[in-house]
Scaffold this motif. Sequence first.
Motif, PDB file in Angstrom:
ATOM      1  N   ARG A  41       0.844  -1.203   0.000  1.00 58.19           N
ATOM      2  CA  ARG A  41       0.000   0.000   0.000  1.00 58.19           C
ATOM      3  C   ARG A  41       0.876   1.250   0.000  1.00 58.19           C
ATOM      4  N   ASP A  42       1.882   1.269   0.861  1.00 60.62           N
ATOM      5  CA  ASP A  42       2.781   2.425   0.932  1.00 60.62           C
ATOM      6  C   ASP A  42       3.539   2.606  -0.382  1.00 60.62           C
ATOM      7  N   CYS A  43       4.007   1.509  -0.943  1.00 61.97           N
ATOM      8  CA  CYS A  43       4.741   1.573  -2.210  1.00 61.97           C
ATOM      9  C   CYS A  43       3.832   2.068  -3.336  1.00 61.97           C
ATOM     10  N   TYR A  44       2.600   1.577  -3.365  1.00 61.05           N
ATOM     11  CA  TYR A  44       1.667   2.018  -4.406  1.00 61.05           C
ATOM     12  C   TYR A  44       1.412   3.517  -4.308  1.00 61.05           C
ATOM     13  N   ARG A  45       1.237   4.002  -3.125  1.00 61.47           N
ATOM     14  CA  ARG A  45       0.992   5.442  -2.947  1.00 61.47           C
ATOM     15  C   ARG A  45       2.161   6.281  -3.447  1.00 61.47           C
ATOM     16  N   ARG A  46       3.377   5.741  -3.323  1.00 59.17           N
ATOM     17  CA  ARG A  46       4.564   6.472  -3.804  1.00 59.17           C
ATOM     18  C   ARG A  46       4.757   6.335  -5.309  1.00 59.17           C
ATOM     19  N   THR A  47       4.315   5.236  -5.900  1.00 60.24           N
ATOM     20  CA  THR A  47       4.670   4.934  -7.289  1.00 60.24           C
ATOM     21  C   THR A  47       3.501   4.960  -8.266  1.00 60.24           C
ATOM     22  N   ARG A  48       2.305   5.271  -7.806  1.00 54.28           N
ATOM     23  CA  ARG A  48       1.134   5.172  -8.688  1.00 54.28           C
ATOM     24  C   ARG A  48       1.113   6.213  -9.797  1.00 54.28           C
ATOM     25  N   GLY A  49       1.860   7.286  -9.625  1.00 56.47           N
ATOM     26  CA  GLY A  49       1.907   8.318 -10.659  1.00 56.47           C
ATOM     27  C   GLY A  49       0.522   8.868 -10.937  1.00 56.47           C
ATOM     28  N   GLY A  50       0.122   8.862 -12.199  1.00 54.40           N
ATOM     29  CA  GLY A  50      -1.170   9.414 -12.604  1.00 54.40           C
ATOM     30  C   GLY A  50      -2.301   8.412 -12.618  1.00 54.40           C
ATOM     31  N   SER A  51      -2.085   7.230 -12.069  1.00 59.97           N
ATOM     32  CA  SER A  51      -3.136   6.213 -12.059  1.00 59.97           C
ATOM     33  C   SER A  51      -4.358   6.719 -11.308  1.00 59.97           C
ATOM     34  N   ARG A  52      -5.525   6.441 -11.861  1.00 59.89           N
ATOM     35  CA  ARG A  52      -6.772   6.848 -11.223  1.00 59.89           C
ATOM     36  C   ARG A  52      -7.335   5.780 -10.286  1.00 59.89           C
ATOM     37  N   LEU A  53      -6.595   4.689 -10.087  1.00 59.61           N
ATOM     38  CA  LEU A  53      -7.027   3.657  -9.146  1.00 59.61           C
ATOM     39  C   LEU A  53      -6.612   4.046  -7.733  1.00 59.61           C
ATOM     40  N   ASP A  54      -7.556   3.999  -6.803  1.00 57.86           N
ATOM     41  CA  ASP A  54      -7.175   4.175  -5.409  1.00 57.86           C
ATOM     42  C   ASP A  54      -6.646   2.827  -4.908  1.00 57.86           C
ATOM     43  N   TRP A  55      -6.162   2.772  -3.664  1.00 56.02           N
ATOM     44  CA  TRP A  55      -5.547   1.536  -3.185  1.00 56.02           C
ATOM     45  C   TRP A  55      -6.536   0.374  -3.189  1.00 56.02           C
ATOM     46  N   ASP A  56      -7.786   0.604  -2.812  1.00 57.96           N
ATOM     47  CA  ASP A  56      -8.751  -0.498  -2.784  1.00 57.96           C
ATOM     48  C   ASP A  56      -8.925  -1.127  -4.159  1.00 57.96           C
ATOM     49  N   GLN A  57      -8.976  -0.313  -5.187  1.00 63.98           N
ATOM     50  CA  GLN A  57      -9.069  -0.825  -6.553  1.00 63.98           C
ATOM     51  C   GLN A  57      -7.750  -1.464  -6.977  1.00 63.98           C
ATOM     52  N   ALA A  58      -6.658  -0.807  -6.662  1.00 61.51           N
ATOM     53  CA  ALA A  58      -5.341  -1.304  -7.055  1.00 61.51           C
ATOM     54  C   ALA A  58      -5.023  -2.633  -6.379  1.00 61.51           C
ATOM     55  N   HIS A  59      -5.487  -2.791  -5.150  1.00 66.28           N
ATOM     56  CA  HIS A  59      -5.210  -4.028  -4.417  1.00 66.28           C
ATOM     57  C   HIS A  59      -5.712  -5.245  -5.187  1.00 66.28           C
ATOM     58  N   SER A  60      -6.899  -5.156  -5.779  1.00 65.51           N
ATOM     59  CA  SER A  60      -7.415  -6.297  -6.539  1.00 65.51           C
ATOM     60  C   SER A  60      -6.592  -6.551  -7.802  1.00 65.51           C
ATOM     61  N   VAL A  61      -6.022  -5.498  -8.370  1.00 68.41           N
ATOM     62  CA  VAL A  61      -5.156  -5.644  -9.546  1.00 68.41           C
ATOM     63  C   VAL A  61      -3.834  -6.292  -9.135  1.00 68.41           C
ATOM     64  N   VAL A  62      -3.259  -5.836  -8.026  1.00 63.80           N
ATOM     65  CA  VAL A  62      -2.041  -6.451  -7.491  1.00 63.80           C
ATOM     66  C   VAL A  62      -2.297  -7.938  -7.243  1.00 63.80           C
ATOM     67  N   GLN A  63      -3.444  -8.248  -6.649  1.00 62.51           N
ATOM     68  CA  GLN A  63      -3.813  -9.635  -6.358  1.00 62.51           C
ATOM     69  C   GLN A  63      -3.913 -10.464  -7.639  1.00 62.51           C
ATOM     70  N   ALA A  64      -4.517  -9.903  -8.682  1.00 60.78           N
ATOM     71  CA  ALA A  64      -4.674 -10.625  -9.952  1.00 60.78           C
ATOM     72  C   ALA A  64      -3.309 -10.938 -10.577  1.00 60.78           C
ATOM     73  N   ALA A  65      -2.400  -9.965 -10.562  1.00 61.62           N
ATOM     74  CA  ALA A  65      -1.057 -10.196 -11.123  1.00 61.62           C
ATOM     75  C   ALA A  65      -0.323 -11.257 -10.309  1.00 61.62           C
ATOM     76  N   TRP A  66      -0.417 -11.153  -8.995  1.00 66.16           N
ATOM     77  CA  TRP A  66       0.198 -12.127  -8.081  1.00 66.16           C
ATOM     78  C   TRP A  66      -0.370 -13.525  -8.346  1.00 66.16           C
ATOM     79  N   ASP A  67      -1.705 -13.625  -8.403  1.00 62.14           N
ATOM     80  CA  ASP A  67      -2.350 -14.918  -8.588  1.00 62.14           C
ATOM     81  C   ASP A  67      -1.960 -15.571  -9.907  1.00 62.14           C
TER      82      ASP A  67
END
Length: 95
Positions: free
Chosen positions: A61-87
Amino acid sequence: MQSLDVIDMESELSYWRTHYRGMSRCEGLRYSDYEPALKLGLDAYMRGHGRSLSDMEQELRDCYRRTRGGSRLDWDQAHSVVQAAWDRLNDRGGR
């Protein structure tokens, strides 16, 4: 199954370029909105050394907040994307 020791990041990102629309019901988002979270999930899988994604959540979460740049995904949305890539890697690598 063997665990993955190396991934082809470009190949993985290419896969997600064609499949990202199926990850979320958020209208109007582009691949560039998903890419920071995808990269984070791929990187976390490779650096996790057997840790679970939930064990790494606060640092991700902390890393995403630092590196998200212009992404319009908040952490809750991004978390599911991180999970999908991991899975996807987990399913292929047998970890």
